[in-house]
Design an enzyme around this catalytic site. Structure first.
Site, PDB file in Angstrom:
ATOM      1  N   GLU A  26       0.835  -1.211   0.000  1.00 43.29           N
ATOM      2  CA  GLU A  26       0.000   0.000   0.000  1.00 43.29           C
ATOM      3  C   GLU A  26       0.869   1.260   0.000  1.00 43.29           C
ATOM      4  O   GLU A  26       2.056   1.214   0.340  1.00 43.29           O
ATOM      5  CB  GLU A  26      -0.938   0.013   1.210  1.00 43.29           C
ATOM      6  CG  GLU A  26      -0.231  -0.010   2.550  1.00 43.29           C
ATOM      7  CD  GLU A  26      -1.047   0.637   3.662  1.00 43.29           C
ATOM      8  OE1 GLU A  26      -1.592   1.733   3.450  1.00 43.29           O
ATOM      9  OE2 GLU A  26      -1.086   0.064   4.760  1.00 43.29           O
ATOM     10  N   LYS A  87      -5.675  10.566   0.711  1.00 47.03           N
ATOM     11  CA  LYS A  87      -5.750   9.218   1.278  1.00 47.03           C
ATOM     12  C   LYS A  87      -6.986   8.552   0.670  1.00 47.03           C
ATOM     13  O   LYS A  87      -8.108   9.006   0.890  1.00 47.03           O
ATOM     14  CB  LYS A  87      -5.861   9.323   2.806  1.00 47.03           C
ATOM     15  CG  LYS A  87      -6.075   7.997   3.525  1.00 47.03           C
ATOM     16  CD  LYS A  87      -6.080   8.206   5.037  1.00 47.03           C
ATOM     17  CE  LYS A  87      -6.676   7.025   5.781  1.00 47.03           C
ATOM     18  NZ  LYS A  87      -6.760   7.241   7.234  1.00 47.03           N
ATOM     19  N   SER A 141     -12.937   1.368  10.308  1.00 47.08           N
ATOM     20  CA  SER A 141     -12.227   1.464   9.033  1.00 47.08           C
ATOM     21  C   SER A 141     -12.936   0.668   7.946  1.00 47.08           C
ATOM     22  O   SER A 141     -13.414  -0.450   8.173  1.00 47.08           O
ATOM     23  CB  SER A 141     -10.806   0.934   9.194  1.00 47.08           C
ATOM     24  OG  SER A 141     -10.154   0.939   7.947  1.00 47.08           O
ATOM     25  N   ALA A 142     -12.950   1.233   6.750  1.00 50.53           N
ATOM     26  CA  ALA A 142     -13.477   0.513   5.585  1.00 50.53           C
ATOM     27  C   ALA A 142     -12.601  -0.684   5.225  1.00 50.53           C
ATOM     28  O   ALA A 142     -12.999  -1.519   4.406  1.00 50.53           O
ATOM     29  CB  ALA A 142     -13.596   1.463   4.397  1.00 50.53           C
ATOM     30  N   ASP A 143     -11.423  -0.781   5.845  1.00 45.36           N
ATOM     31  CA  ASP A 143     -10.584  -1.966   5.612  1.00 45.36           C
ATOM     32  C   ASP A 143     -11.367  -3.237   5.929  1.00 45.36           C
ATOM     33  O   ASP A 143     -11.236  -4.245   5.236  1.00 45.36           O
ATOM     34  CB  ASP A 143      -9.336  -1.941   6.519  1.00 45.36           C
ATOM     35  CG  ASP A 143      -8.353  -0.832   6.169  1.00 45.36           C
ATOM     36  OD1 ASP A 143      -8.576  -0.111   5.177  1.00 45.36           O
ATOM     37  OD2 ASP A 143      -7.355  -0.689   6.914  1.00 45.36           O
ATOM     38  N   LYS A 160      -3.636  -1.790  15.145  1.00 42.18           N
ATOM     39  CA  LYS A 160      -2.945  -0.920  16.084  1.00 42.18           C
ATOM     40  C   LYS A 160      -3.682  -0.852  17.410  1.00 42.18           C
ATOM     41  O   LYS A 160      -4.912  -0.856  17.449  1.00 42.18           O
ATOM     42  CB  LYS A 160      -2.795   0.483  15.485  1.00 42.18           C
ATOM     43  CG  LYS A 160      -1.634   0.568  14.522  1.00 42.18           C
ATOM     44  CD  LYS A 160      -1.609   1.882  13.786  1.00 42.18           C
ATOM     45  CE  LYS A 160      -2.739   2.009  12.827  1.00 42.18           C
ATOM     46  NZ  LYS A 160      -2.668   1.204  11.624  1.00 42.18           N
TER      47      LYS A 160
HETATM   48  N1  PSU Z   1      -1.111   0.913   9.473  1.00 43.67           N
HETATM   49  C1  PSU Z   1       0.047   1.587   9.622  1.00 43.67           C
HETATM   50  N2  PSU Z   1       0.158   2.820   9.067  1.00 43.67           N
HETATM   51  C2  PSU Z   1      -0.847   3.345   8.309  1.00 43.67           C
HETATM   52  C3  PSU Z   1      -2.049   2.598   8.130  1.00 43.67           C
HETATM   53  C4  PSU Z   1      -2.136   1.405   8.729  1.00 43.67           C
HETATM   54  O1  PSU Z   1       0.956   1.122  10.263  1.00 43.67           O
HETATM   55  O2  PSU Z   1      -0.669   4.435   7.802  1.00 43.67           O
HETATM   56  C5  PSU Z   1      -3.099   3.128   7.218  1.00 43.67           C
HETATM   57  C6  PSU Z   1      -3.535   2.003   6.271  1.00 43.67           C
HETATM   58  O3  PSU Z   1      -3.501   2.499   4.959  1.00 43.67           O
HETATM   59  C7  PSU Z   1      -4.947   1.694   6.708  1.00 43.67           C
HETATM   60  C8  PSU Z   1      -5.394   3.053   7.152  1.00 43.67           C
HETATM   61  O4  PSU Z   1      -5.731   1.150   5.681  1.00 43.67           O
HETATM   62  O5  PSU Z   1      -4.264   3.554   7.879  1.00 43.67           O
HETATM   63  C9  PSU Z   1      -6.627   2.989   8.013  1.00 43.67           C
HETATM   64  O6  PSU Z   1      -7.164   4.264   8.094  1.00 43.67           O
HETATM   65  P1  PSU Z   1      -8.659   4.469   8.606  1.00 43.67           P
HETATM   66  O7  PSU Z   1      -8.608   4.119  10.054  1.00 43.67           O
HETATM   67  O8  PSU Z   1      -8.961   5.911   8.355  1.00 43.67           O
HETATM   68  O9  PSU Z   1      -9.514   3.542   7.785  1.00 43.67           O
HETATM   69 MN    MN Z   2     -12.212   6.030  10.097  1.00 44.73          MN
END
Ligand code: PSU
Ligand code: MN
Length: 309
Positions: A26, A87, A141-143, A160
């Site tokens: 990514e 992003k 997260s949408a992940d 995390k």
């Molecule tokens: N894990 C890391 N560093 C990051 C991310 C994850 O160690 O920068 C990023 C990834 O791209 C993940 C995103 O998909 O953060 C998640 O963001 P959000 O919580 O806004 O979905």
């Molecule tokens: Mn979010």
């Protein structure tokens, strides 16, 4: 066949055509997750770790509206060093393409594009997940939902510890996303070796992950993503006391500054990197490099097994 309009780096196109192992990477960790100037150096090291283990790296991102699988060094440099890189989650891809944006893909967007491009293995640091306070903010997260519908294996160090780890595991279960520990039955907490929760399954080798992938394929098309949770060895994790202090402080600042939405994760990561004076950055880099190595070995095993079966 692809669902997105995708351009391929030459090396990645050749590898995919020849059926050689490829690992997706990514770009959000490069543009938003790691501080400059380390981010560009680390991005190159991640690619090198994939190569060293026998696979071809395919870092994914968007340059002037063009979705690219296998960014070249100039493109990687542009995403790492330019201000205003967006992003991009899955929902952003079409608008960003239509408006000619530069953008970095999250786990969600990278997974979707990689799977669409025929890449089955993806290495990252930590998955996005359910944020603390999600019961009020709905910040998940949408992940997670993307992995539910995307057939890809994601190698990560869990989620995390800034997130609600237990709630994230519950959501992964609901969404039908497989989770296996790599040589562990404990779900890792990214900076921390142990995120505090048990896992039902563990695998012992890249070959065993490849066996899981072959079994999934033979069982039909109802499988989405598979998370391979790869913890840091305990002696390499962030000092847990320093971690807990930094997290408490970061969450307080988040509330005080009123940070919400997609800015939350980059804000907390940046806080960790500055508050620990680089200690969390070193740990973060170790995590990503180890995951890149393991993902490459899984991709190699998958190609080897598939030829063998
Ligand atoms: N894990 C890391 N560093 C990051 C991310 C994850 O160690 O920068 C990023 C990834 O791209 C993940 C995103 O998909 O953060 C998640 O963001 P959000 O919580 O806004 O979905
Ligand atoms: Mn979010």
């Amino acid at each position: 066949m692809t669902n997105f309009h995708i351009s391929f780096g030459t090396e990645v196109a050749d590898a995919l055509r020849d059926g050689r192992p490829v690992v997706a990477l990514e770009s959000t960790i490069v543009s938003h997750g790691l501080p400059r100037p380390d981010n560009l150096l680390v991005a190159r090291q991640i690619e090198q770790a994939v190569r060293d283990a026998g696979a071809v790296p395919a870092t994914i991102g968007m340059i002037a509206g063009e979705l690219i699988v296998g960014l070249d060094d100039a493109q990687l440099t542009r995403l790492a060093t330019t201000d205003g890189v967006a992003k991009l989650s899955v929902r952003d891809l079409a608008v960003a393409a239509a408006t000619g944006a530069d953008g970095a893909t999250t786990v969600a967007a990278t997974s979707a594009v990689a799977a669409s491009a025929g890449i089955g293995v993806f290495a990252t640091g930590g998955l996005g997940g359910v944020h603390r306070e999600a019961a009020q903010t709905f910040d998940e997260s949408a992940d997670l939902v993307t992995l539910a519908r995307t057939p890809i294996t994601v190698v990560c160090a869990g989620v995390k510890s800034i997130l609600d780890v237990g709630a994230t595991l519950e959501r992964l279960e609901t969404l039908g996303v497989g989770v296996v520990g790599y040589r562990t039955r404990r779900f890792p907490g990214f900076y921390l070796t142990d995120g505090g929760f048990d896992l039902d399954w563990s695998v012992e080798s890249p070959e065993q992950v490849a066996d899981v992938l072959i079994a999934r394929e033979r069982q039909g098309g109802h499988h989405g993503g598979l998370v391979v949770a790869h913890p840091l060895p305990a002696d390499e994790q962030l000092d847990p006391a320093l971690h807990d202090r930094t997290l408490a402080d970061g969450l307080a600042r988040l509330a005080r500054d009123g940070v919400t939405g997609k800015a939350v994760t980059p804000f907390l990561l940046a806080h960790f990197h500055s508050a620990t004076e680089g200690a969390s950055l070193a740990v973060n880099v170790r995590i990503i490099l180890r995951n890149a190595d393991l993902a490459a070995r899984i991709a190699v095993a998958a190609v080897t097994r598939r030829v063998a079966v």
